[in-house]
Design a protein around this motif. Structure first.
Motif, PDB file in Angstrom:
ATOM      1  N   ALA A   1       0.986  -1.271  -0.039  1.00 42.22           N
ATOM      2  CA  ALA A   1      -0.128   0.028   0.033  1.00 42.22           C
ATOM      3  C   ALA A   1       0.726   1.298   0.098  1.00 42.22           C
ATOM      4  O   ALA A   1       0.710   2.249  -0.590  1.00 42.22           O
ATOM      5  CB  ALA A   1      -0.931   0.080   1.246  1.00 42.22           C
ATOM      6  N   GLU A   2       1.882   1.381   0.883  1.00 41.68           N
ATOM      7  CA  GLU A   2       2.813   2.363   0.945  1.00 41.68           C
ATOM      8  C   GLU A   2       3.588   2.587  -0.588  1.00 41.68           C
ATOM      9  O   GLU A   2       3.892   3.620  -0.690  1.00 41.68           O
ATOM     10  CB  GLU A   2       3.634   2.434   2.110  1.00 41.68           C
ATOM     11  CG  GLU A   2       3.086   2.865   3.386  1.00 41.68           C
ATOM     12  CD  GLU A   2       3.767   3.328   4.539  1.00 41.68           C
ATOM     13  OE1 GLU A   2       4.928   3.642   4.268  1.00 41.68           O
ATOM     14  OE2 GLU A   2       3.315   3.136   5.565  1.00 41.68           O
ATOM     15  N   VAL A   3       3.990   1.553  -0.865  1.00 39.30           N
ATOM     16  CA  VAL A   3       4.766   1.293  -2.223  1.00 39.30           C
ATOM     17  C   VAL A   3       3.726   2.106  -3.421  1.00 39.30           C
ATOM     18  O   VAL A   3       4.319   2.988  -3.992  1.00 39.30           O
ATOM     19  CB  VAL A   3       5.133   0.116  -2.840  1.00 39.30           C
ATOM     20  CG1 VAL A   3       5.829   0.261  -4.015  1.00 39.30           C
ATOM     21  CG2 VAL A   3       6.187  -0.354  -1.576  1.00 39.30           C
ATOM     22  N   VAL A   4       2.535   1.756  -3.507  1.00 41.57           N
ATOM     23  CA  VAL A   4       1.585   2.382  -4.426  1.00 41.57           C
ATOM     24  C   VAL A   4       1.358   3.811  -3.983  1.00 41.57           C
ATOM     25  O   VAL A   4       1.692   4.608  -5.207  1.00 41.57           O
ATOM     26  CB  VAL A   4       0.224   1.825  -4.254  1.00 41.57           C
ATOM     27  CG1 VAL A   4      -0.884   2.576  -4.983  1.00 41.57           C
ATOM     28  CG2 VAL A   4       0.239   0.280  -4.729  1.00 41.57           C
TER      29      VAL A   4
ATOM     30  N   LYS B   1       2.385   7.207  -6.825  1.00 35.56           N
ATOM     31  CA  LYS B   1       1.458   8.066  -6.946  1.00 35.56           C
ATOM     32  C   LYS B   1       1.727   9.349  -6.766  1.00 35.56           C
ATOM     33  O   LYS B   1       1.857  10.353  -7.465  1.00 35.56           O
ATOM     34  CB  LYS B   1       0.272   7.660  -6.241  1.00 35.56           C
ATOM     35  CG  LYS B   1      -0.778   6.593  -6.676  1.00 35.56           C
ATOM     36  CD  LYS B   1      -2.027   6.294  -5.736  1.00 35.56           C
ATOM     37  CE  LYS B   1      -2.993   5.251  -6.473  1.00 35.56           C
ATOM     38  NZ  LYS B   1      -4.243   5.170  -5.594  1.00 35.56           N
ATOM     39  N   GLU B   2       2.630   9.450  -5.776  1.00 32.32           N
ATOM     40  CA  GLU B   2       3.224  10.617  -5.106  1.00 32.32           C
ATOM     41  C   GLU B   2       4.230  11.286  -6.250  1.00 32.32           C
ATOM     42  O   GLU B   2       4.203  12.475  -6.401  1.00 32.32           O
ATOM     43  CB  GLU B   2       3.947  10.826  -3.800  1.00 32.32           C
ATOM     44  CG  GLU B   2       2.742  10.771  -2.623  1.00 32.32           C
ATOM     45  CD  GLU B   2       3.351  10.710  -1.258  1.00 32.32           C
ATOM     46  OE1 GLU B   2       4.263  10.722  -1.239  1.00 32.32           O
ATOM     47  OE2 GLU B   2       2.413  10.029  -0.518  1.00 32.32           O
ATOM     48  N   LYS B   3       5.106  10.399  -6.553  1.00 33.90           N
ATOM     49  CA  LYS B   3       5.984  10.669  -7.640  1.00 33.90           C
ATOM     50  C   LYS B   3       5.407  11.134  -9.024  1.00 33.90           C
ATOM     51  O   LYS B   3       6.140  12.177  -9.647  1.00 33.90           O
ATOM     52  CB  LYS B   3       6.972   9.494  -8.038  1.00 33.90           C
ATOM     53  CG  LYS B   3       8.072   9.162  -6.670  1.00 33.90           C
ATOM     54  CD  LYS B   3       9.075   8.084  -7.210  1.00 33.90           C
ATOM     55  CE  LYS B   3      10.194   8.658  -7.797  1.00 33.90           C
ATOM     56  NZ  LYS B   3      11.212   9.292  -7.496  1.00 33.90           N
TER      57      LYS B   3
ATOM     58  N   GLY C   1       3.681   8.913 -16.758  1.00 35.14           N
ATOM     59  CA  GLY C   1       2.969   7.693 -17.021  1.00 35.14           C
ATOM     60  C   GLY C   1       3.584   6.308 -16.564  1.00 35.14           C
ATOM     61  O   GLY C   1       2.878   5.645 -16.067  1.00 35.14           O
ATOM     62  N   PHE C   2       4.634   6.323 -16.452  1.00 32.27           N
ATOM     63  CA  PHE C   2       5.303   5.117 -16.129  1.00 32.27           C
ATOM     64  C   PHE C   2       5.007   4.863 -14.416  1.00 32.27           C
ATOM     65  O   PHE C   2       4.686   3.934 -14.147  1.00 32.27           O
ATOM     66  CB  PHE C   2       6.914   5.195 -16.297  1.00 32.27           C
ATOM     67  CG  PHE C   2       7.711   4.097 -15.467  1.00 32.27           C
ATOM     68  CD1 PHE C   2       7.571   2.724 -16.198  1.00 32.27           C
ATOM     69  CD2 PHE C   2       8.417   4.218 -14.636  1.00 32.27           C
ATOM     70  CE1 PHE C   2       8.181   1.874 -15.746  1.00 32.27           C
ATOM     71  CE2 PHE C   2       9.277   3.166 -14.141  1.00 32.27           C
ATOM     72  CZ  PHE C   2       8.836   1.743 -14.672  1.00 32.27           C
ATOM     73  N   TYR C   3       5.274   6.064 -13.689  1.00 33.31           N
ATOM     74  CA  TYR C   3       4.842   5.867 -12.310  1.00 33.31           C
ATOM     75  C   TYR C   3       3.487   5.456 -12.143  1.00 33.31           C
ATOM     76  O   TYR C   3       2.928   4.821 -11.209  1.00 33.31           O
ATOM     77  CB  TYR C   3       5.105   7.241 -11.809  1.00 33.31           C
ATOM     78  CG  TYR C   3       6.698   7.454 -11.615  1.00 33.31           C
ATOM     79  CD1 TYR C   3       7.595   6.341 -11.458  1.00 33.31           C
ATOM     80  CD2 TYR C   3       7.093   8.941 -11.540  1.00 33.31           C
ATOM     81  CE1 TYR C   3       9.079   6.842 -11.347  1.00 33.31           C
ATOM     82  CE2 TYR C   3       8.425   8.949 -11.617  1.00 33.31           C
ATOM     83  CZ  TYR C   3       9.474   8.139 -11.483  1.00 33.31           C
ATOM     84  OH  TYR C   3      10.650   8.550 -11.106  1.00 33.31           O
TER      85      TYR C   3
END
Length: 152
Positions: free
Chosen positions: A100-103, A107-109, A139-141
């Motif tokens: 969840a934190e990785v997602v 998203k923040e990046k 788009g990649f992130y």
């Protein structure tokens, strides 16, 4: 590159390093950058330390690279550590750990690039290579966070 079980390592994966020369390099990480990612020119993996529950570490030394990069001032110790890591250190893709934190991290990046894309559009034009590159990275992130959510 693959892990010790032959599984392809990708950006967003959770991995565990074991058997490294410096015990601080052992542990769980998520793959922040991989060779070939837009905006990453390294040929290695950039890893960010996480806890067993998937929380991203806020400690001082949270980054690691795979293959493990050794940064010490003693030349002999560096050679010894590099030799040890080449022979003994292993990396393995892990499942069953909360991402969840990785997602949210990815998203923040992606969100952080919105302002830069807007500013670069004003400065260089919407059709400039700089803007296209930043849109591609954004788009990649977004695709990384979507892929992680799809697996959940």
């Amino acid at each position: 590159m693959t892990d010790k079980n032959g599984i392809e390592i990708k950006t967003g994966d959770i991995v565990e390093i074991t058997g490294s020369y410096f015990k601080t390099d052992n542990g769980l990480y998520f793959v922040e950058y991989s060779n070939g990612d837009p905006g990453w020119s390294g040929s290695d993996y950039c890893l960010r330390k996480i806890s067993k529950r998937g929380k991203i570490s806020q400690a001082k030394k949270t980054l690691c690279f795979w293959p493990i990069a050794v940064f010490v001032s003693d030349r002999a110790k560096t050679a010894e550590a590099n030799k040890w890591n080449k022979e003994h250190a292993e990396i393995e893709v892990k499942t069953g750990i909360s991402r969840a934190e990785v997602v949210e991290f990815f998203k923040e990046k992606a969100g952080e690039l919105t302002e830069r894309i807007c500013r670069d559009s004003w400065n260089f034009g919407e059709d400039s290579e700089i803007v296209k590159k930043q849109i591609n990275i954004q788009g990649f992130y977004k695709s990384i966070s979507a892929a992680i959510l799809a697996k959940a």
